[in-house]
Design a protein around this motif. Structure first.
Motif, PDB file in Angstrom:
ATOM      1  N   TRP A 175      40.462  39.048  37.636  1.00 29.70           N
ATOM      2  CA  TRP A 175      39.239  38.489  37.591  1.00 29.70           C
ATOM      3  C   TRP A 175      38.726  39.117  36.327  1.00 29.70           C
ATOM      4  O   TRP A 175      38.108  38.461  35.331  1.00 29.70           O
ATOM      5  CB  TRP A 175      38.616  38.825  38.658  1.00 29.70           C
ATOM      6  CG  TRP A 175      36.952  38.504  38.494  1.00 29.70           C
ATOM      7  CD1 TRP A 175      36.440  37.467  38.077  1.00 29.70           C
ATOM      8  CD2 TRP A 175      36.009  39.401  39.039  1.00 29.70           C
ATOM      9  NE1 TRP A 175      35.116  37.598  38.023  1.00 29.70           N
ATOM     10  CE2 TRP A 175      34.630  38.968  38.869  1.00 29.70           C
ATOM     11  CE3 TRP A 175      36.028  40.427  39.855  1.00 29.70           C
ATOM     12  CZ2 TRP A 175      33.681  39.535  39.308  1.00 29.70           C
ATOM     13  CZ3 TRP A 175      34.903  41.229  40.353  1.00 29.70           C
ATOM     14  CH2 TRP A 175      33.459  40.639  40.054  1.00 29.70           C
ATOM     15  N   LEU A 176      38.884  40.581  36.140  1.00 31.51           N
ATOM     16  CA  LEU A 176      38.146  41.226  35.126  1.00 31.51           C
ATOM     17  C   LEU A 176      39.138  41.671  33.920  1.00 31.51           C
ATOM     18  O   LEU A 176      38.639  42.386  32.871  1.00 31.51           O
ATOM     19  CB  LEU A 176      37.550  42.465  35.380  1.00 31.51           C
ATOM     20  CG  LEU A 176      36.340  42.284  36.335  1.00 31.51           C
ATOM     21  CD1 LEU A 176      36.026  43.661  37.033  1.00 31.51           C
ATOM     22  CD2 LEU A 176      35.212  41.647  35.824  1.00 31.51           C
ATOM     23  N   GLN A 177      40.497  41.130  33.973  1.00 35.27           N
ATOM     24  CA  GLN A 177      41.680  41.610  33.003  1.00 35.27           C
ATOM     25  C   GLN A 177      42.028  43.059  33.098  1.00 35.27           C
ATOM     26  O   GLN A 177      42.717  43.646  32.421  1.00 35.27           O
ATOM     27  CB  GLN A 177      41.156  41.360  31.473  1.00 35.27           C
ATOM     28  CG  GLN A 177      40.748  39.768  31.529  1.00 35.27           C
ATOM     29  CD  GLN A 177      41.645  38.820  31.476  1.00 35.27           C
ATOM     30  OE1 GLN A 177      43.014  38.904  31.018  1.00 35.27           O
ATOM     31  NE2 GLN A 177      41.202  37.543  31.777  1.00 35.27           N
ATOM     32  N   ALA A 181      37.462  49.137  35.538  1.00 40.99           N
ATOM     33  CA  ALA A 181      35.873  49.199  35.593  1.00 40.99           C
ATOM     34  C   ALA A 181      35.536  49.141  36.947  1.00 40.99           C
ATOM     35  O   ALA A 181      34.628  50.158  37.475  1.00 40.99           O
ATOM     36  CB  ALA A 181      35.450  48.035  34.890  1.00 40.99           C
ATOM     37  N   ILE A 185      33.703  52.489  39.336  1.00 47.69           N
ATOM     38  CA  ILE A 185      32.529  52.285  40.244  1.00 47.69           C
ATOM     39  C   ILE A 185      32.971  52.670  41.823  1.00 47.69           C
ATOM     40  O   ILE A 185      32.141  53.541  42.527  1.00 47.69           O
ATOM     41  CB  ILE A 185      31.829  50.873  40.523  1.00 47.69           C
ATOM     42  CG1 ILE A 185      31.670  50.529  38.923  1.00 47.69           C
ATOM     43  CG2 ILE A 185      31.130  50.679  41.372  1.00 47.69           C
ATOM     44  CD1 ILE A 185      30.077  50.788  38.897  1.00 47.69           C
TER      45      ILE A 185
ATOM     46  N   LEU B 113      45.350  37.823  21.087  1.00 44.44           N
ATOM     47  CA  LEU B 113      44.665  37.280  19.746  1.00 44.44           C
ATOM     48  C   LEU B 113      45.646  36.195  19.135  1.00 44.44           C
ATOM     49  O   LEU B 113      46.887  36.178  19.556  1.00 44.44           O
ATOM     50  CB  LEU B 113      44.540  38.243  18.678  1.00 44.44           C
ATOM     51  CG  LEU B 113      43.536  39.078  19.188  1.00 44.44           C
ATOM     52  CD1 LEU B 113      43.480  40.443  17.797  1.00 44.44           C
ATOM     53  CD2 LEU B 113      42.067  38.622  19.108  1.00 44.44           C
TER      54      LEU B 113
ATOM     55  N   ALA C  22      37.477  38.547  21.819  1.00 42.26           N
ATOM     56  CA  ALA C  22      38.330  37.501  22.511  1.00 42.26           C
ATOM     57  C   ALA C  22      38.184  37.409  23.905  1.00 42.26           C
ATOM     58  O   ALA C  22      38.009  36.610  24.968  1.00 42.26           O
ATOM     59  CB  ALA C  22      39.631  37.645  22.060  1.00 42.26           C
ATOM     60  N   LEU C  23      37.649  38.418  24.705  1.00 36.48           N
ATOM     61  CA  LEU C  23      37.651  38.757  26.183  1.00 36.48           C
ATOM     62  C   LEU C  23      36.361  39.160  26.363  1.00 36.48           C
ATOM     63  O   LEU C  23      35.875  39.831  27.345  1.00 36.48           O
ATOM     64  CB  LEU C  23      38.689  40.044  26.489  1.00 36.48           C
ATOM     65  CG  LEU C  23      39.978  39.830  26.009  1.00 36.48           C
ATOM     66  CD1 LEU C  23      40.919  41.113  26.409  1.00 36.48           C
ATOM     67  CD2 LEU C  23      40.692  38.745  27.278  1.00 36.48           C
ATOM     68  N   ALA C  26      34.907  39.180  30.573  1.00 34.97           N
ATOM     69  CA  ALA C  26      35.425  40.352  31.232  1.00 34.97           C
ATOM     70  C   ALA C  26      34.815  41.511  30.479  1.00 34.97           C
ATOM     71  O   ALA C  26      34.320  42.766  31.320  1.00 34.97           O
ATOM     72  CB  ALA C  26      36.798  40.439  30.991  1.00 34.97           C
ATOM     73  N   VAL C  29      31.076  42.103  31.689  1.00 34.25           N
ATOM     74  CA  VAL C  29      31.124  42.738  33.170  1.00 34.25           C
ATOM     75  C   VAL C  29      31.651  44.088  33.137  1.00 34.25           C
ATOM     76  O   VAL C  29      30.962  45.077  33.687  1.00 34.25           O
ATOM     77  CB  VAL C  29      32.167  41.925  34.211  1.00 34.25           C
ATOM     78  CG1 VAL C  29      32.008  42.369  35.312  1.00 34.25           C
ATOM     79  CG2 VAL C  29      31.702  40.308  33.743  1.00 34.25           C
ATOM     80  N   ARG C  30      32.549  44.755  32.636  1.00 32.25           N
ATOM     81  CA  ARG C  30      33.061  45.726  32.261  1.00 32.25           C
ATOM     82  C   ARG C  30      31.984  46.781  32.070  1.00 32.25           C
ATOM     83  O   ARG C  30      31.805  47.736  32.333  1.00 32.25           O
ATOM     84  CB  ARG C  30      34.267  45.915  31.624  1.00 32.25           C
ATOM     85  CG  ARG C  30      35.533  45.745  32.631  1.00 32.25           C
ATOM     86  CD  ARG C  30      36.649  45.271  31.790  1.00 32.25           C
ATOM     87  NE  ARG C  30      37.184  46.035  30.448  1.00 32.25           N
ATOM     88  CZ  ARG C  30      37.968  45.303  29.745  1.00 32.25           C
ATOM     89  NH1 ARG C  30      38.511  44.512  29.932  1.00 32.25           N
ATOM     90  NH2 ARG C  30      38.238  45.890  28.623  1.00 32.25           N
ATOM     91  N   PHE C  33      29.647  47.495  34.639  1.00 34.32           N
ATOM     92  CA  PHE C  33      30.267  48.301  35.620  1.00 34.32           C
ATOM     93  C   PHE C  33      30.172  49.914  34.942  1.00 34.32           C
ATOM     94  O   PHE C  33      29.818  50.618  35.805  1.00 34.32           O
ATOM     95  CB  PHE C  33      31.509  47.676  35.928  1.00 34.32           C
ATOM     96  CG  PHE C  33      31.726  47.097  36.894  1.00 34.32           C
ATOM     97  CD1 PHE C  33      30.569  46.231  37.270  1.00 34.32           C
ATOM     98  CD2 PHE C  33      32.785  46.751  37.697  1.00 34.32           C
ATOM     99  CE1 PHE C  33      30.569  45.252  38.395  1.00 34.32           C
ATOM    100  CE2 PHE C  33      32.888  45.598  38.560  1.00 34.32           C
ATOM    101  CZ  PHE C  33      31.798  45.028  38.929  1.00 34.32           C
TER     102      PHE C  33
END
Lengths: 270, 327, 262
Positions: A175-177, A181, A185, B113, C22-23, C26, C29-30, C33
Motif C-alpha cells: 500500500w505504501l511501497q 514507515a 510506528i 522513473l 513520482a511516489l 506513498a 503518508v510515510r 508516519f
C-alpha cells in the motif's frame, strides 16, 4: 480434513526448520548481532545503576531486578528476525506474485520462517546472553531461576505475536511501497507502551492503563515483569490467557488485512 | 589489433561445505568446513576489434566470472588480462569509458522513473555533451524502437521492453567493447529475437566488439561469429560459429500439437523423440533433412494446433562435442 | 572535486528528487508516519523527565538538542545518502557490479543510486526540535550548523562502516538497519550512562559520542576543547569507515563474497 491440516502444519514446520538451519549457518552475522545486543543490554544496566546511584526516584524494585527487566526487554527486540523487511522485499521485487500462488499461505510461510530464525536466536540469547547478563549484573533476579524461566518462556511466545505484527507491517508495503514507515510506528508503540525503557508501572496511571489494553503488553512488560518480584502484577496464568486472547485477535486481524491487501494486488496486477 | 587479450587466467573461490541434519548444522556452526573451488583454470584467448564472440557453456561453467574479470568487477587469482589496452581491475575508471555492460539480472535503470531519466543520468556519468547525447539517443531510440517507452516508468515495462532499454543504456556512450551477461535470460522467444537482432545490427554499425555469455545456443548463432565454449572453468572449444553449427548443432527440435490423437510419421533423418496423445516431439538431423520439408510432411498428414521449432539445449550440444572426442 | 563528478552529483540529486515526487502519495503518508513516530519518542522523554529532573547532568534541554540533532542527521542521511543505509542489500543483490563499471565515484553511486526513504520531513522536524530546545544566538547558530555537519558525517560514517560488514555477512541488511536505529537511540541517551569501559566504546568502535554527546558540550557549555574533539572524532570516523569499506570491497572484487558463480 484433519489429515490436510496436519500436512500443512508439517510444511510450515519444514519452513521453520530450513530457516533455523539457514540462520545457524550465518554464524558471523548471528554472533555480531548478539555482541551488539549484549552491549545495548549493558548500556541499560548502566542506565539504571546511574539512576539508582544518583537516587532520583524511589525505585519500587531492587535495582538489580530492574536491570534484569531492562535486559530482557532489550533482548526481546533482538530475539525475532526483522520479518517485515523480508516481506517488504518480496513486495518490492515482485516475487510476492509467485509466492502467492503456492498452495501454502504466504504469510503463514513467512511467519514460520520467522519462528525458525527466532529459535536459532533464542538458542544463543537464552544461554550465552543470559550468562553475560547474569555475570554483568552479578546476581540472579530476586524471583530466581523460576521467575527468569517464566519470563523467558513468555517472551518467546510474545515474540511470535511480535512476528505477526511485523508481518502486518510488511504487508503495508503493498500500500505504501515501503513497510518501514508503518513498522516504525508500531515499533515505537511497542517500545513505549511495552515498557522497553522502564517498567510501565512507573508511568502515570492513565498511560499504564492504556498500555495494559494493547497487544504489546503481552510482548514485553507482561513476560518481563516476572523478574521484578512475584505478586507485582499479573500471575503467569493471567499472562498466558491474555496471550491466547491476543493471538486470536491478531491472527484474525492478520488474515483480514492480508486478504484486503492481496485483493488490491490482484487489481493492480502486481 | 586485439581488443581483449587473456592469458593464463585462473580464479579460485573459498566456499563453505553444507552438512545436512541438525547435528550437522550445529557442528558446522562451531567448525565450518571450508574448501577452495576453482571457477576458472588457466584460460587464454584473444578477441580482435569488432569481433563478436559468444562465451557459452552450462550453468556454473565460469562464464560470468570471466566477464566480471574482464569488466573490472572481479580480480583474478592469477593471469593477465588486457581490455582496450588496460588492466581491468587496476584501471577501472579509464576502462569504464571503453566498455558497456548489460547484466541480464541487474538493472542500470531507475525503477520508478521513465527510462529517459536514466539515460540522461548516464550521459552525465559519461560526460557526453548535450548534442552528442541527443543525437545518440535519437539514433538508438529509432534503432531499438523504444520511442513509446522513453517516458514510461521502468516498473511498468515488460521484461523484453526493459531489456531493450538496458541495451540502449549500455550503447549510449558508444563503447568500443560491449559485455553482455545472459542478456536474453527469462525473455520469450520473440523478445529474444528482437534483442539479438538489435545487438547485432548496432554492433555492426558502430564496430563494437561484443562478448556475450549465454547458455542459449540461439544467442550465439544470431549475434556472434565466433564461439568459445567453456565448461568447468576450461575452454573446450574456440571456433567460428559456422564450424560449430556444421559439426555439432546439426539438429532442430520440432514440437507438434496435433488435432488428431496420433499420426503415422516416418522420414529419413528424423527421429521421434517423444510421443503422447496429440503431441509429438521430432529430432531433425539438419544435415540430412530440411526443417521446412519436415513441417510440410507433417501438415500433409494431420492438421496442427501448434508447432514450435527450437535449437537443441546447450547440454545436448556439449554432449555431442564430448562424444566426438573434441573435449 | 572533479567538475564532471560535481555535475554528476547534481544530476543524481535531481533524479532522487524526481523519484521521490513520482511516489508522492506513498511519500506523503510515510512522512506523516515518520513524524508521528518521532513525536511518540519525544513524548516518552517528556514522561521520563516528569519523573526524573536530571540524568547525570542532562536535563530536558540536552535531550531535546541531542534528539533534534539525531533526527536532523537521520533525515539528512535519508535524503542525501539513503543508499548507504541499503549498502548490505546492494551487496547481496550484486548492485555494485553496475556501479563498478560506471566512471563516477563508487561511493557516490552507492549513496545516491536510489532513494527510498523520507528525509525532508525529518530534516524539518529535527530543526523544529532544535529551535524548541533554545540556544539560538548569533554565535550558536553557525556553531550549530557546523556541529550538525560533523554529526551528519559521523553518522554517515557509522552507517558506512557497519553497512560494509555486509561484505562479510550474508543477508545482513535487516540486522544492519537494526544497528543504525540503535546507534541513533544510543546517541540520544544521556552521556553519563556510558561510563567506565562504555565511555571508550562510544569514542572508538561505536563513535556515537561524536554524533551528539561531545558536540552538545561544545554547544551548551561553549567548550572549545569539545569542539576540537568533535572535529578530530569526525575526521577519524570518516577515515575509519572508508577504510572498512575499501577492505570489504576487496572481498567483493575477489568474488569471495559470493562463492562460485556461473
Amino acid at each position: 480434513m484433519e489429515y490436510d491440516f496436519l500436512k500443512k502444519l508439517h510444511v510450515l514446520y519444514v519452513f521453520a526448520k530450513t530457516s533455523f538451519d539457514d540462520h545457524m549457518g550465518h554464524r558471523l552475522r548471528l554472533f555480531f548481532r548478539f555482541v551488539m545486543c549484549v552491549f545495548f543490554m549493558f548500556v541499560f544496566v548502566e542506565f539504571w545503576r546511574l539512576i539508582a546511584r544518583e537516587n532520583f526516584i524511589d525505585l519500587p524494585f531492587p535495582v538489580d531486578d530492574v536491570c534484569w527487566y531492562a535486559c530482557l526487554t532489550q533482548m526481546m527486540l533482538f530475539l525475532s528476525p526483522r520479518l517485515f523487511i523480508s516481506i517488504d522485499q518480496d513486495v518490492r521485487s515482485g516475487d510476492i506474485s509467485y509466492l502467492l500462488i503456492r498452495p501454502i499461505s504466504y504469510i503463514a510461510m513467512r511467519v514460520s520462517e520467522g519462528i525458525g530464525a527466532m529459535s536459532a536466536n533464542a538458542l544463543l540469547y537464552y544461554t550465552a546472553g543470559i550468562a553475560c547478563v547474569g555475570f554483568y549484573i552479578g546476581s540472579l533476579p530476586s524471583t530466581g531461576w523460576v521467575g527468569l524461566g517464566t519470563a523467558l518462556f513468555f517472551l518467546y511466545l510474545g515474540s511470535i505475536l511480535h512476528l505477526m505484527y511485523q508481518a502486518i507491517s510488511g504487508i503495508t508495503a503493498l500500500w505504501l511501497q515501503q513497510a518501514e514507515a508503518f513498522y516504525r510506528i508500531y515499533q515505537k508503540i511497542l517500545i513505549v507502551l511495552g515498557g522497553l525503557y522502564m517498567p510501565i508501572t512507573l508511568y502515570p496511571d492513565w498511560l499504564y492503563t492504556l498500555a495494559k489494553f494493547t497487544p504489546v503488553y503481552v510482548m514485553m512488560y507482561g513476560p518481563a515483569q516476572f523478574v521484578l518480584g512475584w505478586h507485582q502484577g499479573d500471575s503467569p496464568l493471567e499472562i498466558f490467557a491474555l496471550l491466547l486472547f491476543w493471538f486470536a485477535i491478531t491472527i484474525f486481524l492478520l488474515g483480514w488485512f492480508y486478504r484486503t491487501c492481496v485483493n488490491r494486488l490482484e487489481v493492480n496486477g502486481g | 589489433m586485439s581488443a581483449i587479450t587473456v592469458q593464463n587466467l585462473s580464479k579460485n573461490f573459498r566456499v563453505k561445505k553444507q552438512v545436512p541434519g541438525f547435528s550437522g548444522t550445529v557442528k558446522s556452526f562451531f567448525k565450518p568446513d571450508w574448501h577452495e573451488v576453482s571457477a576458472l583454470e588457466d584460460v587464454s584467448f584473444s578477441i580482435g576489434r569488432g569481433e563478436r564472440v559468444a562465451f557459452i557453456g552450462p550453468n556454473g561453467a565460469g562464464k560470468s566470472t570471466t566477464i566480471k574479470i574482464l569488466s573490472g568487477i572481479l580480480n583474478p587469482s592469477t593471469g593477465s588480462v588486457e581490455v582496450a589496452g588496460l588492466t581491468p581491475w587496476e584501471e577501472r575508471q579509464k576502462l569504464s569509458y571503453e566498455i558497456g555492460t548489460v547484466f541480464g539480472q541487474r538493472s542500470q535503470l531507475w525503477y520508478h522513473l521513465p527510462a529517459r531519466d536514466s539515460f540522461k543520468l548516464l550521459s552525465s556519468a559519461y560526460g557526453l555533451d548535450k548534442n552528442t547525447y541527443t543525437d545518440r539517443l535519437s539514433q538508438l531510440t529509432e534503432a531499438f524502437d523504444i520511442k513509446d517507452l522513453l517516458d514510461k516508468p521502468v516498473r511498468q515495462m515488460s521484461l523484453g521492453q526493459r531489456m531493450r532499454c538496458e541495451v540502449v543504456a549500455s550503447f549510449l556512450h558508444k563503447p568500443a567493447i560491449l559485455f553482455l551477461d545472459e542478456p536474453t535470460v527469462g525473455l520469450d522467444v520473440s523478445a529474444k529475437s528482437v534483442i539479438r537482432d538489435l545487438v547485432y545490427e548496432t554492433s555492426v554499425e558502430d564496430g563494437t566488439t561484443i562478448l556475450l555469455t549465454s547458455h542459449d545456443t540461439g544467442d550465439m548463432e544470431r549475434v556472434c561469429d565466433r564461439v568459445i565454449l567453456i565448461d568447468q572453468g576450461q575452454i573446450v572449444i574456440d571456433a567460428p560459429v559456422s564450424k560449430l553449427r556444421s559439426s555439432y548443432i546439426s539438429r532442430k527440435i520440432i514440437t507438434l500439437h496435433m488435432s488428431v490423437a496420433d499420426m503415422p510419421f516416418k522420414m529419413q533423418g528424423v527421429e521421434i523423440a517423444e510421443k503422447a496423445p496429440h503431441k509429438m516431439v521430432l529430432n531433425v538431423d539438419t544435415s540430412q533433412q530440411n526443417v521446412s520439408a519436415v513441417i510440410e510432411k507433417t501438415l500433409s498428414l494431420a492438421s496442427m494446433r501448434d508447432i514450435s521449432i527450437e535449437d537443441p539445449p546447450m547440454e545436448d550440444v556439449l554432449r555431442s562435442i564430448y562424444k566426438s572426442g573434441q573435449g | 572535486m572533479d567538475k564532471g563528478n560535481l555535475s554528476y552529483l547534481w544530476a543524481l540529486l535531481k533524479l532522487n528528487m524526481k523519484a521521490a515526487l513520482a511516489l508522492r502519495a506513498a511519500y506523503t503518508v510515510r512522512t506523516v508516519f515518520n513524524i508521528g513516530n518521532h513525536a511518540i519518542y519525544l513524548f516518552l522523554w517528556v514522561v521520563i523527565f516528569k519523573t526524573i529532573p536530571s540524568i547525570g547532568g542532562w536535563r530536558m534541554e540536552h535531550i531535546l538538542i541531542a534528539y533534534g540533532l539525531g533526527i536532523l542527521v537521520w533525515g539528512l542521511l535519508s535524503f542525501f545518502a539513503a543508499g548507504l543505509r541499503t549498502l548490505p542489500r546492494q551487496i547481496d543483490e550484486g548492485s555494485l557490479d553496475v556501479y563498478l563499471t560506471n566512471p563516477r565515484p563508487l561511493l557516490m553511486n552507492i549513496a545516491l543510486g536510489s532513494t527510498q526513504y523520507a528525509g525532508p520531513a525529518e530534516i524539518i522536524f529535527g530543526l523544529i526540535v532544535l529551535i524548541i530546545a533554545g540556544h539560538l544566538t548569533a554565535v550558536s547558530i553557525p556553531l550549530l550548523v557546523f556541529l550538525g555537519l560533523c554529526s551528519f558525517i559521523v553518522f554517515a560514517s557509522l552507517v558506512l562502516a557497519y553497512g560494509s560488514l555486509g561484505f562479510w555477512l550474508k543477508d545482513y541488511h535487516s540486522s544492519a538497519e537494526e544497528m543504525y536505529f540503535n546507534f541513533f537511540i544510543m546517541a540520544t541517551r544521556p552521556e553519563a550512562v556510558f561510563h567506565n569501559w562504555m565511555g571508550w566504546v562510544i569514542v572508538t568502535i561505536m563513535p556515537i559520542a561524536f554524533m551528539t554527546h561531545i558536540p552538545l558540550r561544545a554547544l551548551i557549555d561553549n567548550n572549545l576543547y569539545a569542539l576540537g574533539l568533535t572535529l578530530i572524532g569526525t575526521t577519524l570516523s570518516a577515515l575509519t569507515a572508508y577504510t572498512v569499506f575499501k577492505t570489504g570491497l576487496k572481498r567483493y572484487e575477489s568474488g569471495n563474497r559470493f562463492g562460485v558463480h556461473g
